[in-house]
Structures are given as C-alpha cells and as structure tokens.
Design a protein around this motif. Sequence first.
Motif, PDB file in Angstrom:
ATOM      1  N   VAL A   1      -5.825   6.666  -2.990  1.00  0.00           N
ATOM      2  CA  VAL A   1      -6.401   5.604  -3.610  1.00  0.00           C
ATOM      3  C   VAL A   1      -7.142   6.017  -5.251  1.00  0.00           C
ATOM      4  CG1 VAL A   1      -7.992   3.848  -4.032  1.00  0.00           C
ATOM      5  CG2 VAL A   1      -6.599   3.807  -2.043  1.00  0.00           C
ATOM      6  N   ASP A   2      -7.594   7.376  -4.860  1.00  0.00           N
ATOM      7  CA  ASP A   2      -8.201   8.027  -6.202  1.00  0.00           C
ATOM      8  C   ASP A   2      -7.216   8.486  -7.287  1.00  0.00           C
ATOM      9  OD1 ASP A   2     -10.815   7.558  -5.028  1.00  0.00           O
ATOM     10  OD2 ASP A   2     -10.660   9.781  -3.718  1.00  0.00           O
TER      11      ASP A   2
ATOM     12  N   ASP B   1      -8.465   5.627   6.000  1.00  0.00           N
ATOM     13  CA  ASP B   1      -8.531   4.743   4.939  1.00  0.00           C
ATOM     14  C   ASP B   1      -7.034   3.836   5.021  1.00  0.00           C
ATOM     15  OD1 ASP B   1      -9.369   3.491   2.332  1.00  0.00           O
ATOM     16  OD2 ASP B   1      -7.603   4.242   1.497  1.00  0.00           O
TER      17      ASP B   1
ATOM     18  N   GLU C   1      -7.510  10.139   4.099  1.00  0.00           N
ATOM     19  CA  GLU C   1      -6.615   9.241   3.891  1.00  0.00           C
ATOM     20  C   GLU C   1      -6.040   8.482   5.135  1.00  0.00           C
ATOM     21  OE1 GLU C   1      -3.444   7.339   1.871  1.00  0.00           O
ATOM     22  OE2 GLU C   1      -5.261   8.236   1.493  1.00  0.00           O
TER      23      GLU C   1
ATOM     24  N   SER D   1       0.848   5.606   0.446  1.00  0.00           N
ATOM     25  CA  SER D   1       0.216   6.698   0.659  1.00  0.00           C
ATOM     26  C   SER D   1       1.168   8.000   0.457  1.00  0.00           C
ATOM     27  CB  SER D   1      -0.116   6.890   2.391  1.00  0.00           C
ATOM     28  OG  SER D   1      -0.808   8.030   2.502  1.00  0.00           O
TER      29      SER D   1
ATOM     30  N   LEU E   1      -4.430   6.762  -7.652  1.00  0.00           N
ATOM     31  CA  LEU E   1      -3.448   5.607  -7.532  1.00  0.00           C
ATOM     32  C   LEU E   1      -2.876   5.113  -8.867  1.00  0.00           C
ATOM     33  CD1 LEU E   1      -1.937   3.174  -5.999  1.00  0.00           C
ATOM     34  CD2 LEU E   1      -4.118   2.022  -6.228  1.00  0.00           C
TER      35      LEU E   1
ATOM     36  N   LYS F   1      -7.249  -0.184   5.594  1.00  0.00           N
ATOM     37  CA  LYS F   1      -6.675  -1.273   4.870  1.00  0.00           C
ATOM     38  C   LYS F   1      -5.942  -2.074   5.608  1.00  0.00           C
ATOM     39  CE  LYS F   1      -5.062   1.947   2.030  1.00  0.00           C
ATOM     40  NZ  LYS F   1      -4.658   2.887   0.688  1.00  0.00           N
TER      41      LYS F   1
ATOM     42  N   HIS G   1       0.811  -1.190   0.078  1.00  0.00           N
ATOM     43  CA  HIS G   1       0.083  -0.123   0.036  1.00  0.00           C
ATOM     44  C   HIS G   1       0.877   1.326   0.089  1.00  0.00           C
ATOM     45  CE1 HIS G   1      -3.386  -2.650   1.030  1.00  0.00           C
ATOM     46  NE2 HIS G   1      -2.556  -3.185   1.865  1.00  0.00           N
TER      47      HIS G   1
END
Length: 382
Positions: free
Chosen positions: A94-95, A135, A132, A81, A97, A139, A79
């Motif tokens: 993620v939007d 999120d 974020e 960030s 990514l 995750k 992942h």
Amino acid sequence: MQFKEIVGQENIKQQLIQTVAENRISHAQLFLSSDGSGALALAIAYAQYINCLDKQADDSCGVCSSCRKYERYIHPDLHFSYPFFASKDVKTAVDVLEEWRSMLLADAYFDMDIWRSKLSAENKQANINIAECHDIIKKLSYKAFEAETKVLIMWLPEYLDKEGNSLLKIIEEPPQNTLFILVANNQEQILSTLLSRTQIVKIPKLSHATVEHYLMDGHGLSENQATEYSFLADGNLIEAKSLVANTHNDNADKFAEWLRMGYGNRVLDLTAFVEQAATWGRENQKNFLKYGISFLRECSLLLSGADDLVKLPVRALETAKKLSTHVLDLNMADAIISELEKAHYHIERNANPKILFLDVSLQLVKIIKFKTFPKGTQHIYN
C-alpha cells in the motif's frame, strides 16, 4: 480495464467470461504465463467483468459506477499485492500504491525490471513480506464496501517466501464472495502449498501474427519491420513495445553484414562497425545482440535440417539460408551465440561498448574465419 483493450488471447477471454455466465468462478486462481502475454491485464479485466453492474455478452459495460472505478484502479473492493522494496518508509504494498496505479494507468504490460525502475530499489531485494501477508488478511476480513465480490490480485507470487504460508488458511477458507487471482511467470518458484490451493489458468504466449498486427495497427510499422520485431519479441508484447521505442536500426541487414565482415576478415570494416555500434545507445545495442542470438538459433535449425521449425521472416530467411550454406556450421553458430550472450550480459551492466564490440568482432573472426572456438576466454569490457 476491459477485455477489448487486451491484445489477442481471445480463447482465454471467452473462457473467463464463460465461468461468470455459468457461475463457476473458482475462488483462488493462478494465471500462469510468460512475460508480455497480458496475464495481469486479463486478471484485472476479469475482476472488472465479475463486478460490472451491466455485463455484456463479451465484456464489461465500461460505464457503470463499478467499471469507472475499476478503470482508475480505485475501487474499494479491488486490492493488489506485488513485490516491493521494504524500507523504513515502505512496509507493505500500500505504501507504493500510487506508483503501482500510475504504472497500470500508463501501460498494464510491464515486467519486474520496469516496475523496479519506478521504485527506490537501491541494493535491496524485492519480495512480498510477512507484513504484506498480514495486511492482505486484514483487508480481506472486512465486508465488501460496494461490490458483490472482493478481489485480491497478487502479481508475481514467486516473490513470496515461506511467509506466504500465512495466507494458506484465508485462501483455502476465504471470507464469503472473495476472489484471489495470482499472476505468475514461473510455476516452479511458487510455494507448493500455495500452488495446490489454486486453479491454474495457463495463458499462452501471443502468436507472431498477433504481435505483428498489433505493431502495424497500433504503431504504424511497415509489414517487414513488424515481422522482424515480432520474430525478435517471440510473443512478448513488452519486448515488442521496447523494440518500437528504442530500435531504429535494420538489425537483420546489419547483423548479416557483420557476419560477412568476420568471414572475410575485413578488419577496417569491422573497426568502422565498432565505432558505429558504440553510438547506438544501450537499448539498441542490447536489441541488436538479442536479434543476433535469435537469428543464429534459427540458423541452427536450418543447419540441423529442421527447416519446418524456422520462424524467420522471408527476407531474413533468405539471408539465413545463404549464411548456413556458405559460412556457418553448428559449432560456429553455437560459439557465436555464446559470445553474443556474454556481450548482452555485459552491456546490461554498463560495459564500455567500444571495447565490447571490438572484442566480440575479433572473436567473430576467430570463430568464422579461423574456426577457433574460444573456451573460457576472459573478457574485460569495463
């Protein structure tokens, strides 16, 4: 990404590999470096090595199912960030990514300016917001899908405001087999509460020799040109690549001649120089001014008697010694650096290059020929 793809940093690579071999991987680490040192690439290579199914003595295998997914940045337990510009369509990292993956696949060496250019920034400020953070917690609360270790790599945690405190509990008491790697440039801008919960791994700037060899081997530059670009980049591989992509001028000769024009008050030559400089393009103009600033700082060392600290290549060093002996003194060097820094600032903001270089050329004559050091001079470049 494998360790072998990363330029230099052999000691850090070995140190990271050793932590895996000795099973002493800290669950929260902060990779601290300056831009262009390869910290983000190292973090990714480290994560890939940890989850590689067939670890080699000095690198991940690159062919197992885990490595293949890591190479494309699509592993379900990897992942990311990073700072982004929130909008009605972009709530969390993620939007964007796909843009992030595209950036990494193109080149893992980039800075915030390059990342910003790939996004719709408008007039917004980049940050890592509370949505974020939530999120990330969500995750990481899930079990790992495939890998033994879930990994979160956060690039530039400096962009976390006080909302970052919501991550403290999960960083201090993470789910089993979870690794946090924060990749930062400025330790002072990171939340102290976050900083205290991480193990710091300091990643040094690349040496001039490393950058020089990279430019010669990877880009086919001549030794003289690679040496000049290495000096100008000062350990920043992003800057070195930018110079290769945008600069085709012999900055060393051009800058020295510009100083001589100012010393000789050669107005016609200065006018011709201004006309020529106005056609170079913004990146080349910025690189020329940046070279001048770096060159004059080295001249200041010569003028101060600190010859051993000077890092100029041989040809530029000879020029610097002549100018320092016959033309410059410390006050002049300091005043010219100030003018060049102002000019660089305005070039970045789309100043009119012809007016700008004419103004700086006139200031050059005042400083060198007439020993007039302007204080608080107003400049109108636009």
